[in-house]
Design a protein around this motif. Structure first.
Motif, PDB file in Angstrom:
ATOM      1  N   ASP A  81      26.739  40.530  50.526  1.00 53.10           N
ATOM      2  CA  ASP A  81      27.727  40.560  51.339  1.00 53.10           C
ATOM      3  C   ASP A  81      29.127  40.753  50.613  1.00 53.10           C
ATOM      4  O   ASP A  81      29.715  39.398  50.125  1.00 53.10           O
ATOM      5  CB  ASP A  81      27.867  39.319  52.347  1.00 53.10           C
ATOM      6  N   LEU A  82      29.784  41.827  50.549  1.00 47.99           N
ATOM      7  CA  LEU A  82      31.042  41.876  49.591  1.00 47.99           C
ATOM      8  C   LEU A  82      32.189  41.219  50.414  1.00 47.99           C
ATOM      9  O   LEU A  82      33.313  41.045  49.654  1.00 47.99           O
ATOM     10  CB  LEU A  82      31.252  43.324  49.325  1.00 47.99           C
ATOM     11  N   PHE A  83      32.063  40.948  51.596  1.00 49.61           N
ATOM     12  CA  PHE A  83      33.272  40.320  52.211  1.00 49.61           C
ATOM     13  C   PHE A  83      33.067  38.785  52.574  1.00 49.61           C
ATOM     14  O   PHE A  83      33.575  38.411  53.525  1.00 49.61           O
ATOM     15  CB  PHE A  83      33.292  41.110  53.690  1.00 49.61           C
ATOM     16  N   SER A  84      32.098  38.078  51.765  1.00 48.60           N
ATOM     17  CA  SER A  84      31.897  36.795  52.069  1.00 48.60           C
ATOM     18  C   SER A  84      33.084  36.005  51.832  1.00 48.60           C
ATOM     19  O   SER A  84      33.335  35.058  52.532  1.00 48.60           O
ATOM     20  CB  SER A  84      30.729  36.411  51.024  1.00 48.60           C
ATOM     21  N   ASP A  85      34.089  36.244  51.212  1.00 50.55           N
ATOM     22  CA  ASP A  85      35.031  35.427  50.847  1.00 50.55           C
ATOM     23  C   ASP A  85      36.347  36.000  51.582  1.00 50.55           C
ATOM     24  O   ASP A  85      37.255  36.052  51.216  1.00 50.55           O
ATOM     25  CB  ASP A  85      35.559  35.676  49.386  1.00 50.55           C
ATOM     26  N   GLY A  86      36.102  35.586  52.919  1.00 51.06           N
ATOM     27  CA  GLY A  86      37.131  35.759  54.091  1.00 51.06           C
ATOM     28  C   GLY A  86      37.150  36.980  54.830  1.00 51.06           C
ATOM     29  O   GLY A  86      37.893  37.203  55.832  1.00 51.06           O
ATOM     30  N   GLY A  87      35.882  37.886  54.781  1.00 56.19           N
ATOM     31  CA  GLY A  87      35.738  38.686  55.994  1.00 56.19           C
ATOM     32  C   GLY A  87      36.466  40.244  55.622  1.00 56.19           C
ATOM     33  O   GLY A  87      37.222  40.099  54.528  1.00 56.19           O
ATOM     34  N   ALA A  88      35.953  40.881  56.391  1.00 57.51           N
ATOM     35  CA  ALA A  88      36.539  42.398  56.073  1.00 57.51           C
ATOM     36  C   ALA A  88      38.098  42.521  56.076  1.00 57.51           C
ATOM     37  O   ALA A  88      38.698  43.187  55.368  1.00 57.51           O
ATOM     38  CB  ALA A  88      36.014  43.227  57.034  1.00 57.51           C
ATOM     39  N   ARG A  89      38.944  42.007  56.983  1.00 60.30           N
ATOM     40  CA  ARG A  89      39.979  41.767  57.208  1.00 60.30           C
ATOM     41  C   ARG A  89      40.792  41.451  55.592  1.00 60.30           C
ATOM     42  O   ARG A  89      41.966  41.985  55.187  1.00 60.30           O
ATOM     43  CB  ARG A  89      40.718  40.748  58.151  1.00 60.30           C
ATOM     44  N   ARG A  90      40.419  40.283  55.209  1.00 58.92           N
ATOM     45  CA  ARG A  90      40.712  40.002  53.993  1.00 58.92           C
ATOM     46  C   ARG A  90      40.418  40.694  52.694  1.00 58.92           C
ATOM     47  O   ARG A  90      41.161  40.659  51.688  1.00 58.92           O
ATOM     48  CB  ARG A  90      40.507  38.474  53.660  1.00 58.92           C
ATOM     49  N   CYS A  91      39.176  41.171  52.636  1.00 58.34           N
ATOM     50  CA  CYS A  91      38.362  41.703  51.787  1.00 58.34           C
ATOM     51  C   CYS A  91      38.370  43.184  51.328  1.00 58.34           C
ATOM     52  O   CYS A  91      38.129  43.742  50.283  1.00 58.34           O
ATOM     53  CB  CYS A  91      36.970  41.274  51.558  1.00 58.34           C
ATOM     54  N   LEU A  92      38.558  43.857  52.766  1.00 61.04           N
ATOM     55  CA  LEU A  92      38.282  45.436  52.640  1.00 61.04           C
ATOM     56  C   LEU A  92      39.052  46.280  51.510  1.00 61.04           C
ATOM     57  O   LEU A  92      38.716  46.879  50.832  1.00 61.04           O
ATOM     58  CB  LEU A  92      38.539  45.753  53.882  1.00 61.04           C
ATOM     59  N   VAL A  93      40.506  46.041  51.691  1.00 60.45           N
ATOM     60  CA  VAL A  93      41.385  46.747  50.789  1.00 60.45           C
ATOM     61  C   VAL A  93      40.958  46.460  49.499  1.00 60.45           C
ATOM     62  O   VAL A  93      40.943  47.293  48.677  1.00 60.45           O
ATOM     63  CB  VAL A  93      42.895  46.076  51.168  1.00 60.45           C
ATOM     64  N   ALA A  94      40.803  45.280  49.021  1.00 61.83           N
ATOM     65  CA  ALA A  94      40.575  45.060  47.716  1.00 61.83           C
ATOM     66  C   ALA A  94      39.154  45.508  47.205  1.00 61.83           C
ATOM     67  O   ALA A  94      39.185  46.050  46.047  1.00 61.83           O
ATOM     68  CB  ALA A  94      40.497  43.223  47.272  1.00 61.83           C
ATOM     69  N   THR A  95      38.370  45.559  48.015  1.00 60.65           N
ATOM     70  CA  THR A  95      36.850  45.885  47.683  1.00 60.65           C
ATOM     71  C   THR A  95      37.058  47.639  47.625  1.00 60.65           C
ATOM     72  O   THR A  95      36.437  48.339  46.657  1.00 60.65           O
ATOM     73  CB  THR A  95      35.777  45.933  48.979  1.00 60.65           C
ATOM     74  N   MET A  96      37.912  48.327  48.369  1.00 59.26           N
ATOM     75  CA  MET A  96      37.894  49.502  48.383  1.00 59.26           C
ATOM     76  C   MET A  96      38.783  49.994  47.003  1.00 59.26           C
ATOM     77  O   MET A  96      38.607  51.168  46.465  1.00 59.26           O
ATOM     78  CB  MET A  96      38.633  50.246  49.713  1.00 59.26           C
ATOM     79  N   ARG A  97      39.873  49.223  46.846  1.00 57.28           N
ATOM     80  CA  ARG A  97      40.390  49.614  45.678  1.00 57.28           C
ATOM     81  C   ARG A  97      39.829  49.377  44.303  1.00 57.28           C
ATOM     82  O   ARG A  97      39.662  50.105  43.463  1.00 57.28           O
ATOM     83  CB  ARG A  97      41.666  48.634  45.327  1.00 57.28           C
ATOM     84  N   ALA A  98      38.637  48.458  44.417  1.00 53.35           N
ATOM     85  CA  ALA A  98      37.765  48.401  43.191  1.00 53.35           C
ATOM     86  C   ALA A  98      36.848  49.553  43.393  1.00 53.35           C
ATOM     87  O   ALA A  98      36.595  50.172  42.207  1.00 53.35           O
ATOM     88  CB  ALA A  98      36.989  47.003  43.425  1.00 53.35           C
ATOM     89  N   LEU A  99      36.635  49.886  44.263  1.00 57.95           N
ATOM     90  CA  LEU A  99      35.458  51.107  44.440  1.00 57.95           C
ATOM     91  C   LEU A  99      36.040  52.343  43.761  1.00 57.95           C
ATOM     92  O   LEU A  99      35.747  53.104  43.100  1.00 57.95           O
ATOM     93  CB  LEU A  99      35.229  51.458  45.780  1.00 57.95           C
ATOM     94  N   ALA A 100      37.645  52.413  44.241  1.00 56.89           N
ATOM     95  CA  ALA A 100      38.352  53.611  43.556  1.00 56.89           C
ATOM     96  C   ALA A 100      38.558  53.715  42.093  1.00 56.89           C
ATOM     97  O   ALA A 100      38.455  54.676  41.530  1.00 56.89           O
ATOM     98  CB  ALA A 100      39.735  53.899  44.340  1.00 56.89           C
ATOM     99  N   ALA A 101      38.857  52.299  41.718  1.00 57.63           N
ATOM    100  CA  ALA A 101      39.124  52.295  40.155  1.00 57.63           C
ATOM    101  C   ALA A 101      37.945  51.928  39.375  1.00 57.63           C
ATOM    102  O   ALA A 101      38.053  52.326  38.122  1.00 57.63           O
ATOM    103  CB  ALA A 101      39.859  50.781  40.100  1.00 57.63           C
ATOM    104  N   GLY A 102      37.089  51.764  40.185  1.00 59.32           N
ATOM    105  CA  GLY A 102      35.386  51.765  39.273  1.00 59.32           C
ATOM    106  C   GLY A 102      35.304  50.406  38.528  1.00 59.32           C
ATOM    107  O   GLY A 102      34.436  50.287  37.817  1.00 59.32           O
ATOM    108  N   GLU A 103      36.159  49.513  38.910  1.00 61.31           N
ATOM    109  CA  GLU A 103      36.045  48.102  38.281  1.00 61.31           C
ATOM    110  C   GLU A 103      36.706  47.158  39.220  1.00 61.31           C
ATOM    111  O   GLU A 103      37.544  47.561  40.098  1.00 61.31           O
ATOM    112  CB  GLU A 103      36.797  48.248  36.802  1.00 61.31           C
TER     113      GLU A 103
END
Length: 256
Positions: A81-103
């Motif tokens: 669960d990549l949104f464990s630390d706060g749910g999608a509202r808190r984690c989605l943007v950072a997760t998508m940024r990581a995907l775009a950056a590859g890190e």
């Protein structure tokens, strides 16, 4: 393992998470809270393992049923669960940024989950990665990161695929011909992987759209009519063949 479809793709609550990876993740510099759902095959094991990465709406009942399906096919499957630390509202943007950056933190979390599987003492040492939507993009980027096979379902290619996918493991991928968010993605990914000499089996299902492997609709209910127009919906006609392709791919590279 199995759960009913009554939840209709609602986000995960703690009762969907039966594994706590928080200590290991925090120690590695990842999320201070990281959980997942572990689906275990019947029998004594050891089993080949699969790391599963959810779509943009998070770990939900749909993801749990996906994991249960692979467990029934003989794979120790961890849906992190990549949104464990706060749910999608808190984690989605950072997760998508990581995907775009590859890190970023999401990749640390995924590495933590992979290592947990490998160090569990319950695997054969063979491990695959599978992802859906956002998770498909992550699975593609992880194909050259100590995995033996990857399954990419309607995941977007990275910006610099020749660099990001160098040395990738064998890849199976499923796309929908009516997926407006990824036009011609199957042909584009296949061409890149062929050019790089990466073993691949890519297919576009002409009557399917995005998220067609889901067994029920997902996402906020008010947006679902719009999703249908965009081609984001289950396709029970195409899904069985796509799942069979995934299972055949994993059987070839993880069970042989």
């Amino acid at each position: 393992m199995a759960r009913t479809a009554a939840h209709q793709g609602k986000p995960a609550s703690r009762d969907l998470s039966n594994v706590d990876l928080s200590e290991a993740s925090a120690a590695a510099g990842g999320s201070p809270v990281l959980r997942g759902y572990l689906a275990t095959p019947e029998g004594e094991g050891p089993f080949p393992a699969v790391l599963m990465i959810h779509e943009v709406f998070g770990l939900n009942d749909i993801t749990v049923r996906h994991a249960d399906r692979l467990a029934a096919a003989g794979y120790l499957t961890l849906a992190v669960d990549l949104f464990s630390d706060g749910g999608a509202r808190r984690c989605l943007v950072a997760t998508m940024r990581a995907l775009a950056a590859g890190e970023g933190r999401a990749f640390t979390d995924l590495a933590t989950a992979r290592d947990w599987l490998q160090e569990s003492g319950r695997t054969t040492g063979k491990i695959g990665v599978i992802g859906f939507c956002m998770g498909g993009g992550f699975a593609l980027l992880l194909a050259n990161d100590d995995f033996d096979a990857a399954a990419v379902n309607y995941g977007r290619r990275p910006k610099n695929p020749e660099e990001a996918l160098a040395g990738a493991c064998p890849i199976v991928a499923n796309f929908g011909g009516k997926d407006r968010s990824l036009p011609d993605e199957a042909a584009k990914l296949s061409a890149v992987l062929d050019r790089m000499g990466v073993e691949n089996d890519i297919k576009e299902f002409p009557n399917a759209g995005h998220a067609f492997l889901n067994d029920v609709e997902t996402g906020p209910r008010p947006l679902r009519p719009l999703f249908r127009v965009m081609g984001i919906k289950p396709d029970p006609q195409s899904a069985p063949e796509a799942w069979q392709r995934i299972e055949d791919h994993f059987a070839k590279h993880l069970k042989a």
